[in-house]
Design a protein around this motif. Structure first.
Motif, PDB file in Angstrom:
ATOM      1  N   GLN A 253       0.816  -1.209   0.000  1.00 30.37           N
ATOM      2  CA  GLN A 253       0.000   0.000   0.000  1.00 30.37           C
ATOM      3  C   GLN A 253       0.854   1.265   0.000  1.00 30.37           C
ATOM      4  OE1 GLN A 253      -0.638  -2.653   2.007  1.00 30.37           O
ATOM      5  NE2 GLN A 253      -2.427  -3.344   0.836  1.00 30.37           N
ATOM      6  N   GLN A 254       2.137   1.114   0.372  1.00 31.86           N
ATOM      7  CA  GLN A 254       2.971   2.299   0.488  1.00 31.86           C
ATOM      8  C   GLN A 254       3.498   2.772  -0.864  1.00 31.86           C
ATOM      9  OE1 GLN A 254       5.513   0.496   3.580  1.00 31.86           O
ATOM     10  NE2 GLN A 254       5.160   2.361   4.755  1.00 31.86           N
ATOM     11  N   VAL A 255       3.791   1.835  -1.760  1.00 30.12           N
ATOM     12  CA  VAL A 255       4.333   2.197  -3.060  1.00 30.12           C
ATOM     13  C   VAL A 255       3.649   1.402  -4.148  1.00 30.12           C
ATOM     14  CG1 VAL A 255       6.611   2.912  -2.237  1.00 30.12           C
ATOM     15  CG2 VAL A 255       6.193   0.521  -2.767  1.00 30.12           C
ATOM     16  N   SER A 256       3.568   1.984  -5.327  1.00 30.52           N
ATOM     17  CA  SER A 256       3.029   1.296  -6.490  1.00 30.52           C
ATOM     18  C   SER A 256       4.132   1.155  -7.523  1.00 30.52           C
ATOM     19  CB  SER A 256       1.854   2.088  -7.084  1.00 30.52           C
ATOM     20  OG  SER A 256       2.320   3.315  -7.613  1.00 30.52           O
ATOM     21  N   SER A 257       3.867   0.377  -8.555  1.00 29.76           N
ATOM     22  CA  SER A 257       4.864   0.196  -9.601  1.00 29.76           C
ATOM     23  C   SER A 257       5.161   1.515 -10.310  1.00 29.76           C
ATOM     24  CB  SER A 257       4.386  -0.851 -10.606  1.00 29.76           C
ATOM     25  OG  SER A 257       3.203  -0.417 -11.252  1.00 29.76           O
ATOM     26  N   GLN A 258       4.142   2.375 -10.438  1.00 33.55           N
ATOM     27  CA  GLN A 258       4.362   3.662 -11.088  1.00 33.55           C
ATOM     28  C   GLN A 258       5.340   4.518 -10.295  1.00 33.55           C
ATOM     29  OE1 GLN A 258       1.264   6.591 -10.804  1.00 33.55           O
ATOM     30  NE2 GLN A 258       1.746   7.480 -12.794  1.00 33.55           N
ATOM     31  N   SER A 259       5.146   4.612  -8.984  1.00 33.53           N
ATOM     32  CA  SER A 259       6.020   5.455  -8.168  1.00 33.53           C
ATOM     33  C   SER A 259       7.441   4.914  -8.151  1.00 33.53           C
ATOM     34  CB  SER A 259       5.474   5.556  -6.737  1.00 33.53           C
ATOM     35  OG  SER A 259       5.414   4.267  -6.136  1.00 33.53           O
ATOM     36  N   VAL A 260       7.587   3.579  -8.115  1.00 36.15           N
ATOM     37  CA  VAL A 260       8.930   2.986  -8.127  1.00 36.15           C
ATOM     38  C   VAL A 260       9.616   3.254  -9.460  1.00 36.15           C
ATOM     39  CG1 VAL A 260      10.219   0.824  -8.038  1.00 36.15           C
ATOM     40  CG2 VAL A 260       8.373   1.236  -6.423  1.00 36.15           C
ATOM     41  N   ARG A 261       8.882   3.146 -10.560  1.00 37.38           N
ATOM     42  CA  ARG A 261       9.461   3.397 -11.872  1.00 37.38           C
ATOM     43  C   ARG A 261       9.933   4.845 -11.984  1.00 37.38           C
ATOM     44  NH1 ARG A 261       5.051   0.391 -13.953  1.00 37.38           N
ATOM     45  NH2 ARG A 261       4.090   2.261 -14.786  1.00 37.38           N
ATOM     46  N   LEU A 262       9.093   5.773 -11.543  1.00 35.05           N
ATOM     47  CA  LEU A 262       9.467   7.183 -11.629  1.00 35.05           C
ATOM     48  C   LEU A 262      10.641   7.512 -10.712  1.00 35.05           C
ATOM     49  CD1 LEU A 262       5.934   8.861 -11.803  1.00 35.05           C
ATOM     50  CD2 LEU A 262       7.489   8.308 -13.674  1.00 35.05           C
ATOM     51  N   ALA A 263      10.648   6.937  -9.512  1.00 32.52           N
ATOM     52  CA  ALA A 263      11.776   7.162  -8.611  1.00 32.52           C
ATOM     53  C   ALA A 263      13.061   6.584  -9.196  1.00 32.52           C
ATOM     54  CB  ALA A 263      11.490   6.525  -7.246  1.00 32.52           C
ATOM     55  N   THR A 264      12.955   5.422  -9.841  1.00 31.40           N
ATOM     56  CA  THR A 264      14.126   4.826 -10.486  1.00 31.40           C
ATOM     57  C   THR A 264      14.613   5.698 -11.630  1.00 31.40           C
ATOM     58  OG1 THR A 264      13.268   2.618  -9.957  1.00 31.40           O
ATOM     59  CG2 THR A 264      15.038   2.748 -11.572  1.00 31.40           C
ATOM     60  N   MET A 265      13.690   6.277 -12.393  1.00 37.42           N
ATOM     61  CA  MET A 265      14.072   7.181 -13.476  1.00 37.42           C
ATOM     62  C   MET A 265      14.824   8.398 -12.946  1.00 37.42           C
ATOM     63  SD  MET A 265      10.589   7.013 -15.782  1.00 37.42           S
ATOM     64  CE  MET A 265      11.142   8.323 -16.878  1.00 37.42           C
ATOM     65  N   VAL A 266      14.359   8.955 -11.825  1.00 38.72           N
ATOM     66  CA  VAL A 266      15.031  10.111 -11.236  1.00 38.72           C
ATOM     67  C   VAL A 266      16.426   9.731 -10.767  1.00 38.72           C
ATOM     68  CG1 VAL A 266      14.985  11.778  -9.346  1.00 38.72           C
ATOM     69  CG2 VAL A 266      12.873  11.219 -10.560  1.00 38.72           C
ATOM     70  N   VAL A 267      16.539   8.577 -10.114  1.00 35.65           N
ATOM     71  CA  VAL A 267      17.840   8.130  -9.598  1.00 35.65           C
ATOM     72  C   VAL A 267      18.826   7.888 -10.734  1.00 35.65           C
ATOM     73  CG1 VAL A 267      19.023   6.244  -8.406  1.00 35.65           C
ATOM     74  CG2 VAL A 267      16.909   7.181  -7.471  1.00 35.65           C
ATOM     75  N   THR A 268      18.362   7.309 -11.837  1.00 36.64           N
ATOM     76  CA  THR A 268      19.263   7.003 -12.948  1.00 36.64           C
ATOM     77  C   THR A 268      19.652   8.238 -13.749  1.00 36.64           C
ATOM     78  OG1 THR A 268      17.348   6.501 -14.360  1.00 36.64           O
ATOM     79  CG2 THR A 268      18.375   4.668 -13.195  1.00 36.64           C
ATOM     80  N   THR A 269      18.803   9.258 -13.747  1.00 37.67           N
ATOM     81  CA  THR A 269      19.079  10.469 -14.524  1.00 37.67           C
ATOM     82  C   THR A 269      19.900  11.483 -13.750  1.00 37.67           C
ATOM     83  OG1 THR A 269      16.948  10.153 -15.639  1.00 37.67           O
ATOM     84  CG2 THR A 269      18.003  12.277 -15.915  1.00 37.67           C
ATOM     85  N   PHE A 270      19.768  11.486 -12.439  1.00 41.36           N
ATOM     86  CA  PHE A 270      20.398  12.519 -11.609  1.00 41.36           C
ATOM     87  C   PHE A 270      21.917  12.604 -11.769  1.00 41.36           C
ATOM     88  CE2 PHE A 270      22.113  14.032  -7.521  1.00 41.36           C
ATOM     89  CZ  PHE A 270      21.537  15.290  -7.496  1.00 41.36           C
TER      90      PHE A 270
END
Length: 294
Positions: A253-270
């Motif tokens: 309930q805390q995280v969804s696949s969408q939020s994990v994907r977007l967070a991963t995108m931010v981490v990889t781009t930063f």
């Protein structure tokens, strides 16, 4: 009178300014939106209506990313291949460019013509795959390094730069007993910082963003880069229906696949976004070298 005409803002200037603002907004807003959603509570984000800033701030998505050992390992593979691939490619391509900048080298024109042909024609994906597999590079970390050792376009830029170096530098070094390798490492390389920075930036961004190599030539999950991992998440999961596997202590309930994907995108781009500003001035110089000289 002349200065007043120069300082006058015309309708054309206003239209160009508005157009540039629109282009900047269209280019930057998707990045901003990705960051906003990644920092918002995933359950709240699924309701929609978030456009400019997080409605319910949360770091659970980033905790999930950094608690997942698969993501950490993929990130380490990406960093390692970027560092090794960039250094080796720049050095090897620079050596070839330095050699072909010498008109007396046997076969200089032949190699140039041969390399030019490869810029427009390729053998195709299947022959390339078979070649890499026969060389033992399939499912091997070196598949990230060896095929990218040389790039003919980058070699042309190096050669154009080397052609502009004063011939007296090499002649003086030879009188002091230096051979070609010593001249290249001790004289040519230190003088080539702008073009090296440009080629290194191109190679680094290419290695960092490359997901296709991991998809096609890597079957071992421990060797996949972060971009391939992100690609497989996006390809296999639905943002509205699927919840990814969570590390211990994180509930679905805390995280969804969408939020994990977007967070991963931010981490990889930063990381690339942090490095790019420091190399920007060298990037501009390198572009001018490749476009005006040679």
């Amino acid at each position: 009178m002349a200065s007043s005409k120069l300082n006058r803002i015309t309708v054309g200037d206003i239209m160009i300014g508005i157009l540039m603002l629109v282009i900047c907004f269209v280019s930057l807003y998707p990045v901003w939106y990705t960051v906003v959603i990644s920092f918002n509570d995933s359950g709240d984000a699924l309701r929609g209506g978030i456009y400019w800033w997080p409605r319910k701030f949360s770091l659970e998505s980033y905790k999930t990313v950094f608690q997942d050992t698969t993501i950490i390992r993929a990130f380490a593979v990406t960093v390692l291949r970027t560092l090794i691939g960039t250094v080796t490619s720049v050095f090897f391509t620079a050596m070839v460019g330095y050699a072909l900048s010498k008109k007396h080298i046997m076969g200089n024109k032949f190699y140039t013509i041969l390399g030019t042909i490869t810029m427009f024609f390729g053998g195709g994906l299947i022959p390339y795959f078979i070649t890499l597999k026969n060389l033992g590079l399939y499912n091997n970390f070196l598949v990230y390094i060896i095929p990218s050792l040389f790039n003919f376009y980058n070699m042309i830029i190096f050669r154009s730069f080397f052609n502009e170096l004063p011939a007296g530098l090499e002649e003086s070094a030879r009188l002091d007993g230096a051979n070609d390798l010593m001249i290249f490492i001790r004289i040519v390389i230190p003088l080539s910082a702008p073009v090296i920075a440009k080629i290194a930036l191109f190679n680094g961004v290419g290695h960092w963003n490359d997901y296709f190599t991991g998809v096609m030539y890597i079957n071992d999950a421990e060797l996949q880069p972060i971009q391939t991992y992100l690609f497989r998440i996006i390809a296999s999961a639905s943002a509205s229906k699927t919840v990814v596997a969570m590390p211990a202590g994180v509930t679905a309930q805390q995280v969804s696949s969408q939020s994990v994907r977007l967070a991963t995108m931010v981490v990889t781009t930063f990381p690339i976004m942090c490095v790019y500003p420091f190399l920007q001035k060298y990037f501009v110089k390198g572009m001018l070298i490749g476009s005006i000289k040679g």
